[in-house]
Scaffold this motif. Structure first.
Motif, PDB file in Angstrom:
ATOM      1  N   ASN B  78       0.834  -1.218   0.000  1.00 21.17           N
ATOM      2  CA  ASN B  78       0.000   0.000   0.000  1.00 21.17           C
ATOM      3  C   ASN B  78       0.863   1.260   0.000  1.00 21.17           C
ATOM      4  OD1 ASN B  78      -2.782   0.420  -0.360  1.00 21.17           O
ATOM      5  ND2 ASN B  78      -2.967   1.297   1.686  1.00 21.17           N
ATOM      6  N   GLN B  79       1.844   1.264  -0.882  1.00 22.06           N
ATOM      7  CA  GLN B  79       2.785   2.371  -0.998  1.00 22.06           C
ATOM      8  C   GLN B  79       2.994   2.734  -2.470  1.00 22.06           C
ATOM      9  OE1 GLN B  79       6.291   0.631   0.792  1.00 22.06           O
ATOM     10  NE2 GLN B  79       5.794   1.439   2.826  1.00 22.06           N
ATOM     11  N   PHE B  80       3.465   3.946  -2.695  1.00 24.80           N
ATOM     12  CA  PHE B  80       3.996   4.297  -3.997  1.00 24.80           C
ATOM     13  C   PHE B  80       5.293   5.065  -3.785  1.00 24.80           C
ATOM     14  CE2 PHE B  80       2.447   8.771  -4.429  1.00 24.80           C
ATOM     15  CZ  PHE B  80       1.502   8.805  -3.413  1.00 24.80           C
ATOM     16  N   SER B  81       6.147   5.041  -4.788  1.00 24.11           N
ATOM     17  CA  SER B  81       7.516   5.521  -4.607  1.00 24.11           C
ATOM     18  C   SER B  81       7.947   6.449  -5.730  1.00 24.11           C
ATOM     19  CB  SER B  81       8.472   4.329  -4.537  1.00 24.11           C
ATOM     20  OG  SER B  81       8.158   3.510  -3.433  1.00 24.11           O
ATOM     21  N   LEU B  82       8.974   7.227  -5.411  1.00 27.00           N
ATOM     22  CA  LEU B  82       9.571   8.169  -6.347  1.00 27.00           C
ATOM     23  C   LEU B  82      11.068   7.953  -6.390  1.00 27.00           C
ATOM     24  CD1 LEU B  82       9.539  10.854  -8.064  1.00 27.00           C
ATOM     25  CD2 LEU B  82       9.927  12.044  -5.893  1.00 27.00           C
ATOM     26  N   ASN B  83      11.621   7.853  -7.567  1.00 32.01           N
ATOM     27  CA  ASN B  83      13.071   7.860  -7.759  1.00 32.01           C
ATOM     28  C   ASN B  83      13.430   8.992  -8.704  1.00 32.01           C
ATOM     29  OD1 ASN B  83      13.614   5.658  -6.135  1.00 32.01           O
ATOM     30  ND2 ASN B  83      13.741   4.205  -7.805  1.00 32.01           N
ATOM     31  N   VAL B  84      14.414   9.791  -8.296  1.00 30.79           N
ATOM     32  CA  VAL B  84      14.961  10.839  -9.157  1.00 30.79           C
ATOM     33  C   VAL B  84      16.457  10.584  -9.254  1.00 30.79           C
ATOM     34  CG1 VAL B  84      15.242  13.311  -9.566  1.00 30.79           C
ATOM     35  CG2 VAL B  84      13.235  12.479  -8.315  1.00 30.79           C
ATOM     36  N   LYS B  85      16.933  10.318 -10.451  1.00 38.53           N
ATOM     37  CA  LYS B  85      18.346   9.986 -10.605  1.00 38.53           C
ATOM     38  C   LYS B  85      19.167  11.208 -10.975  1.00 38.53           C
ATOM     39  CE  LYS B  85      17.980   8.413 -15.415  1.00 38.53           C
ATOM     40  NZ  LYS B  85      18.091   7.274 -16.343  1.00 38.53           N
ATOM     41  N   SER B  86      20.465  11.073 -10.775  1.00 35.29           N
ATOM     42  CA  SER B  86      21.427  12.132 -11.142  1.00 35.29           C
ATOM     43  C   SER B  86      21.030  13.488 -10.565  1.00 35.29           C
ATOM     44  CB  SER B  86      21.539  12.226 -12.676  1.00 35.29           C
ATOM     45  OG  SER B  86      21.872  10.986 -13.240  1.00 35.29           O
ATOM     46  N   VAL B  87      20.803  13.528  -9.265  1.00 29.25           N
ATOM     47  CA  VAL B  87      20.313  14.755  -8.648  1.00 29.25           C
ATOM     48  C   VAL B  87      21.405  15.814  -8.566  1.00 29.25           C
ATOM     49  CG1 VAL B  87      18.502  13.576  -7.346  1.00 29.25           C
ATOM     50  CG2 VAL B  87      20.765  13.923  -6.296  1.00 29.25           C
ATOM     51  N   THR B  88      20.941  17.070  -8.551  1.00 30.57           N
ATOM     52  CA  THR B  88      21.795  18.223  -8.334  1.00 30.57           C
ATOM     53  C   THR B  88      21.157  19.077  -7.241  1.00 30.57           C
ATOM     54  OG1 THR B  88      20.673  19.695  -9.891  1.00 30.57           O
ATOM     55  CG2 THR B  88      22.362  18.223 -10.804  1.00 30.57           C
ATOM     56  N   ALA B  89      21.832  20.167  -6.911  1.00 28.03           N
ATOM     57  CA  ALA B  89      21.304  21.061  -5.876  1.00 28.03           C
ATOM     58  C   ALA B  89      19.915  21.588  -6.251  1.00 28.03           C
ATOM     59  CB  ALA B  89      22.270  22.217  -5.649  1.00 28.03           C
ATOM     60  N   ALA B  90      19.627  21.669  -7.523  1.00 23.57           N
ATOM     61  CA  ALA B  90      18.324  22.152  -7.972  1.00 23.57           C
ATOM     62  C   ALA B  90      17.179  21.215  -7.599  1.00 23.57           C
ATOM     63  CB  ALA B  90      18.331  22.363  -9.488  1.00 23.57           C
ATOM     64  N   ASP B  91      17.511  20.004  -7.197  1.00 22.81           N
ATOM     65  CA  ASP B  91      16.482  19.048  -6.761  1.00 22.81           C
ATOM     66  C   ASP B  91      16.191  19.153  -5.265  1.00 22.81           C
ATOM     67  OD1 ASP B  91      18.067  16.946  -9.083  1.00 22.81           O
ATOM     68  OD2 ASP B  91      15.991  17.651  -9.303  1.00 22.81           O
ATOM     69  N   THR B  92      16.897  20.026  -4.574  1.00 16.85           N
ATOM     70  CA  THR B  92      16.605  20.280  -3.165  1.00 16.85           C
ATOM     71  C   THR B  92      15.207  20.876  -3.034  1.00 16.85           C
ATOM     72  OG1 THR B  92      18.915  20.589  -2.534  1.00 16.85           O
ATOM     73  CG2 THR B  92      17.252  21.629  -1.131  1.00 16.85           C
ATOM     74  N   ALA B  93      14.374  20.234  -2.259  1.00 16.65           N
ATOM     75  CA  ALA B  93      12.975  20.665  -2.169  1.00 16.65           C
ATOM     76  C   ALA B  93      12.258  19.897  -1.064  1.00 16.65           C
ATOM     77  CB  ALA B  93      12.251  20.410  -3.492  1.00 16.65           C
ATOM     78  N   VAL B  94      11.091  20.397  -0.694  1.00 13.21           N
ATOM     79  CA  VAL B  94      10.141  19.601   0.067  1.00 13.21           C
ATOM     80  C   VAL B  94       9.350  18.772  -0.940  1.00 13.21           C
ATOM     81  CG1 VAL B  94       8.123  19.624   1.575  1.00 13.21           C
ATOM     82  CG2 VAL B  94       9.979  21.273   1.939  1.00 13.21           C
ATOM     83  N   TYR B  95       9.330  17.477  -0.719  1.00 13.93           N
ATOM     84  CA  TYR B  95       8.618  16.569  -1.619  1.00 13.93           C
ATOM     85  C   TYR B  95       7.326  16.125  -0.938  1.00 13.93           C
ATOM     86  CZ  TYR B  95      12.596  16.374  -4.749  1.00 13.93           C
ATOM     87  OH  TYR B  95      13.581  16.711  -5.653  1.00 13.93           O
ATOM     88  N   TYR B  96       6.218  16.308  -1.655  1.00 10.45           N
ATOM     89  CA  TYR B  96       4.911  15.912  -1.159  1.00 10.45           C
ATOM     90  C   TYR B  96       4.369  14.753  -1.986  1.00 10.45           C
ATOM     91  CZ  TYR B  96       4.602  20.578   1.069  1.00 10.45           C
ATOM     92  OH  TYR B  96       4.809  21.704   1.823  1.00 10.45           O
ATOM     93  N   CYS B  97       3.713  13.805  -1.312  1.00  9.79           N
ATOM     94  CA  CYS B  97       2.853  12.889  -2.048  1.00  9.79           C
ATOM     95  C   CYS B  97       1.416  13.358  -1.875  1.00  9.79           C
ATOM     96  CB  CYS B  97       3.024  11.435  -1.615  1.00  9.79           C
ATOM     97  SG  CYS B  97       2.830  11.067   0.137  1.00  9.79           S
ATOM     98  N   ALA B  98       0.591  13.093  -2.876  1.00 11.41           N
ATOM     99  CA  ALA B  98      -0.774  13.619  -2.897  1.00 11.41           C
ATOM    100  C   ALA B  98      -1.638  12.723  -3.776  1.00 11.41           C
ATOM    101  CB  ALA B  98      -0.785  15.054  -3.425  1.00 11.41           C
ATOM    102  N   THR B  99      -2.945  12.909  -3.684  1.00  9.10           N
ATOM    103  CA  THR B  99      -3.856  12.101  -4.501  1.00  9.10           C
ATOM    104  C   THR B  99      -4.827  12.979  -5.265  1.00  9.10           C
ATOM    105  OG1 THR B  99      -5.576  11.930  -2.809  1.00  9.10           O
ATOM    106  CG2 THR B  99      -3.860  10.260  -2.786  1.00  9.10           C
TER     107      THR B  99
END
Lengths: 107, 122
Positions: B78-99
């Motif tokens: 009962n989960q879902f996931s996020l992968n972001v590859k090759s991250v840089t400083a520009a990927d610094t953020a608050v990450y929200y899951c939502a429906t």
């Protein structure tokens, strides 16, 4: 894609004022427009969907209108709790997009 | 009542992969009633749609991130996931899951997780 532009970016107002925030779409989105309120350190909170439908529990001083490419969020008789940042979102496309936000500040 | 909770590392090194999980309660990720989405917000900035997925595994991504992002759903957990590859400083953020709901009429985000801050730094 659908670009969403909000104005103004910042709005200063006093308790009891009536304020209006505008959201413009780069192409027609029919009425598939939502408005959110976000307070610092918190997740956004849905206020209005389908351009003018108030989410259950949201005070009636919030009102949305518009269709096509131009939409407005009006807050009547501002309360202290309303000072926050507001975002519009189009969901005509499953790849939804948000406006850049409008920060409502106390004058 | 549907509830969402993000989890994952708060610090990721540049060029590595950012991985987050959203645990769902009060609803099933195998339900036909929802799409499961990720949205992010860099510090002091606005909201950015990352992508969304249906229980079937059909996923839709922000074109600007599509080459680096994968969203998956695990109905057994009962989960879902996020992968972001090759991250840089520009990927610094608050990450929200939502429906959202399952169709264009219900494409607004009615439920959100509390958000998790991910910092990209060495």
């Amino acid at each position: 894609d659908f670009q969403m532009t909000q104005s103004p970016s910042t709005l200063s107002a006093s308790v009891g004022d009536r304020v209006t925030i505008t959201c413009r779409a780069s192409q027609t989105i029919s009425g598939y427009l939502a408005w959110y309120q976000q307070k610092p350190g918190k997740a956004p909170n849905l206020l209005i969907y389908q351009a003018s439908s108030l989410k259950t529990g949201v005070p009636s001083r919030f009102a949305g209108s518009g269709s096509g490419t131009e939409f407005t969020l009006t807050i009547n008789s501002l309360q202290p709790d309303d000072f926050a940042t507001y975002y519009c979102q189009q969901y005509t496309s499953i790849r939804s997009t948000f406006g850049q936000g409008t920060k409502l500040e106390i004058k | 009542q549907l509830q969402l909770q993000e989890s994952g590392p708060g610090l990721v090194k540049p060029s590595e992969t950012l991985s987050l999980t959203c645990t769902v309660s009060g609803a099933s990720t195998s339900s036909t009633d929802y799409y499961w989405a990720w949205i992010r917000q860099p510090p002091g900035k606005g909201l950015e749609f990352i992508g969304t997925i249906y229980h079937s595994g059909s996923a839709y991504y922000n074109p600007s991130l599509q080459s680096r992002v994968t969203i998956s759903v695990d109905t057994s957990k009962n989960q879902f996931s996020l992968n972001v590859k090759s991250v840089t400083a520009a990927d610094t953020a608050v990450y929200y899951c939502a429906t959202t709901g399952p169709d264009i009429l219900t494409g607004y985000y009615d439920s959100w997780g509390q958000g998790t801050l991910v910092t990209v730094s060495s």
